[in-house]
Design an enzyme around this catalytic site. Structure first.
Site, mmCIF file in Angstrom:
data_model
loop_
_atom_site.group_PDB
_atom_site.id
_atom_site.type_symbol
_atom_site.label_atom_id
_atom_site.label_comp_id
_atom_site.label_asym_id
_atom_site.label_seq_id
_atom_site.Cartn_x
_atom_site.Cartn_y
_atom_site.Cartn_z
ATOM 1 N N HIS A 99 0.879 -1.232 -0.250
ATOM 2 C CA HIS A 99 0.380 -0.006 0.200
ATOM 3 C C HIS A 99 1.153 1.153 0.160
ATOM 4 C CE1 HIS A 99 -3.998 -1.540 1.214
ATOM 5 N NE2 HIS A 99 -3.536 -2.974 0.256
ATOM 6 N N HIS A 267 -1.965 -12.246 -2.649
ATOM 7 C CA HIS A 267 -3.125 -13.043 -2.009
ATOM 8 C C HIS A 267 -2.749 -14.796 -1.932
ATOM 9 C CE1 HIS A 267 -5.856 -10.088 -3.465
ATOM 10 N NE2 HIS A 267 -5.486 -9.223 -2.486
#
Length: 725
Positions: A99, A267
């Protein structure tokens, strides 16, 4: 007067916002006023380092292996105040790094991880960054130990890279060298929305056509890094989501394979957190009370259990073994059918149909329990979209290829905004040159500079031709991601040689004369282009009566077509260049505002902008030879005439229908000069007028010439990272 007599309504006695912010500010009272704030940030007043501190020198002395070892150790040292999922902080640190880097967008090069800007608002309090403040607090002991030499920007990205290695991935490498900023980056346009996660329609011309997202934005909502994990505007539809995933990642310079690798690899480890109701979570760091000490998003139902954490509202792991790098993501995604469901927090997510209990991941806090895994709408897009599906099948068939593709994409994601490899430090820097790093071979420094200057001076080129060509070569530089600039001489390659702003016919003429000089003398074309600009500038200085040498540092190299990612250079094309009074077409944003944006990307101050605009006008370097702003009868000489005549009340200023202006003699009405708004703003804006008055003074003609040379050299050398100690 009673100094303790505060506003009885309880208003704060301190004015917030100053001249450029909100509240009782200039832009509140006069919304059309030109806001120079983006040129006044990140100066010495915000930087706590000593004036002689050199971060590159400090980084070189860092014990890189010790830093990495300490980061690796903390990954499995779970803390009671924020316990690790399955005893491993890997997923949290990867999310922090991701992020931090994921705010980068190719359109203007802003965002990204290279400055540690995630420490400040608004990024530190974006909904998508919930609880990443915990990750930084976990890293604080390492930052504290190594001090100035280890920037937050480096530590954040290192933590994610080390986490992947800890969980079994062979990473591609890591480069130290990022330098922290010390205040929010107010120059970044994150969008016009006034609420978090506002409907996406405000960002698009047509939401069904993702390419219509307004530049330079890349994320689909205010407060998100990429796409909405629940679907477009929170409405699950994997096929539609896939289109937005493709556009969002393309705006980060990622192709379909890199996008699929990052989605699937990102993920493969960790989990999402949405174990309880989101409306019970406390305020973000910037809004929480003082006693919280910036420790935001209080989690009343946490009870010291990792499984009870709340971040996105989506709940669950993507794989059976969330602390291991493996192929489990593909086993789940393609091994089961998936149905739409809700998380405990009410978020849309997908769960597998008919998954046996023993195939589910264990609970993040209690190994005796097993929980249902999940997929987001973006994950389902990898299965539904035919292009992404084909790529994923290729990954499934070749785990080593998947791991290598992901490792390279992760490296690109986390290093894209660092610029060339000369800005990388440490033993983990990969030897391979990558095209997205805009590689440039080392240039020659052993040639006779004065002999080259003599040949240039005898070439028949005018000073204006040489100055304009050097400027056009250098002006592509962006301090935001350290791309562009004169080094590499890419102005002679596609696509730059054909850009309208570069006046291809004039450019071809000048290059046709300078390239043979470079070949004959052993200098690079890049050096000769800049040197020609300097020769032209010295001629103009001499004509104005100034004996000033323009500094020059040889050593630029020449890039080739094979070293140039042509498509990614399109974003560097100048659409407006107020320094040469160029505008490709009319835009909703004013020419002077777009010039401010370019000035900031060049790393210039408001004063330097004024100097360069005024000087370039009298040098006769306007695009197409227009006379707008050429406030002098001595065109071609570097005088301060632009400022003298701009501030002379002998004249008055009048708009004309084509958007330009006439400068008329007040007594006779004679049109003396013409101008654009970029020219006149140097006299209308109070701050810029103050600079203009300085350079219009009788005693500052020589100062202006010296200051112009300094600003010119700063632009020419902006991308010479090899010159920085």
């Amino acid at each position: 007067m009673d100094g303790n007599n505060l506003d009885p309504k309880g208003a704060c006695p301190i004015m917030h916002g100053g001249n450029t912010g909100t509240g009782n500010s200039v832009t509140k009272w006069w919304p059309s006023a030109l806001n120079l704030g983006i040129l006044h940030q990140h100066g010495a007043r915000t930087n706590p380092m000593d004036p002689d501190y050199n971060h590159r020198d400090a980084v070189k002395a860092l014990d890189f292996n010790a830093v990495k070892a300490d980061v690796e150790a903390l990954l499995t040292e779970s803390q009671e105040w924020w316990p690790a999922d399955w005893g491993h902080y890997g997923g949290l640190m990867i999310r922090l790094a991701w992020h931090s880097a994921g705010s980068y967008r190719m359109g203007d090069g802003r965002g990204g991880a290279a400055t540690g800007n995630i420490r400040f608002a608004p990024l530190n309090s974006w909904p998508d960054n919930a609880s990443l403040d915990k990750a930084r607090r976990l890293l604080w002991p390492v930052k504290k130990k190594y001090g100035n030499a280890l920037s937050w920007a480096d530590l954040i990205i290192l933590s994610g890279t080390a986490a992947y290695e800890s969980m079994g991935l062979k990473t591609f490498g890591f480069g130290f060298g990022r330098e922290d900023v010390w205040a929010p980056e107010e120059d970044v346009n994150w969008g016009v929305e006034e609420e978090w996660l506002a409907p996406s329609e405000e960002r698009y011309g047509n939401l069904d056509e993702p390419a219509t997202m307004y530049n330079p934005l890349a994320a689909v909502h205010m407060g998100l890094i990429y796409v909405n994990p629940e679907g477009v505007n929170g409405q699950p539809d994997p096929a539609r989501t896939a289109l937005h995933v493709r556009e969002t990642f393309a705006r980060m310079a990622m192709n379909d394979e890199e996008t699929a690798a990052l989605t699937c690899g990102g993920h493969t480890v960790g989990k999402a957190h949405g174990a309880g109701a989101g409306d019970t979570i406390g305020d973000a760091p910037e809004g929480c009370p003082v006693h919280s000490q910036g420790f935001g998003w209080s989690n009343p139902g946490h009870e010291g259990k990792a499984a009870n954490a709340f971040t996105s509202g989506i709940e669950g792991a993507w794989t059976q073994h969330p602390t291991k790098w493996d192929m489990g993501y593909f086993d789940y995604l393609f091994g089961y059918e998936w149905k739409l469901t809700k998380s405990p927090a009410g978020a849309n997510q997908w769960e597998p149909v008919g998954m046996p209990e023993d195939k589910k991941p264990v609970n993040a806090s209690d190994p005796s329990k097993r929980d249902m895994p999940m997929m987001t709408d973006a994950d389902m897009a990898m299965k539904v979209d035919p292009i992404y599906n084909d790529i994923c099948q290729k990954f499934r068939a070749d785990p080593e290829y998947f791991a290598d593709t992901f490792a390279r994409a992760w490296f690109k994601l986390t290093h894209r905004d660092m610029g060339p490899k000369t800005n990388y430090y440490g033993p983990y820097v990969p030897a391979e040159d990558l095209i997205w790093q805009d590689p440039i071979p080392a240039g020659n420094t052993g040639y006779d500079v004065e002999a080259v200057k003599a040949k240039i001076a005898d070439s028949g080129l005018t000073a204006a031709e040489m100055i304009a060509t050097a400027w056009d070569s250098a002006r592509t530089y962006r301090a935001s991601d350290k791309r562009g600039g004169a080094n590499g001489a890419r102005i002679r390659l596609a696509p730059q040689k054909d850009w309208v702003a570069n006046e291809p016919e004039r450019l071809a003429k000048v290059l046709g004369i300078l390239e043979p000089i470079a070949a004959e003398t052993g200098a690079s074309v890049a050096d000769v282009i800049v040197l020609a600009g300097n020769v032209g500038l010295e001629q103009s200085l001499k004509a104005a009566g100034h004996d000033i040498a323009v500094p020059f540092a040889p050593g630029r190299g020449d890039a080739t077509d094979d070293m140039t990612d042509h498509a990614s250079f399109d974003v560097l094309e100048p659409l407006v260049d107020g320094f040469r009074n160029f505008q490709k077409e009319q835009y909703a944003v004013s020419m002077e505002e777009l010039t401010l944006d370019k000035t900031q990307l060049l790393g210039l101050t408001a004063r330097e902008m004024a100097i360069l605009i005024g000087g370039m006008r009298v040098l006769g370097t306007n695009f197409g030879g227009t006379k707008h702003g050429v406030f002098t009868d001595r065109e071609g000489q570097l005088t301060n005439d632009f400022f003298v005549n701009l501030t002379d009340m002998t004249y008055s200023w009048h708009p004309v229908e084509d958007g330009t202006y006439e400068i008329r003699n007040r007594k006779t009405g004679e049109v003396k000069w013409t101008a654009t708004s970029v020219d006149l703003v140097l006299g209308s804006n109070s701050i810029l007028r103050a600079y203009s008055e300085v350079y219009a003074q009788d005693d500052n003609a020589d100062k202006f010439a010296r200051d112009f040379v300094d600003a010119w050299t700063k632009v020419m050398d902006a991308d010479r990272f090899d010159l920085v100690a």
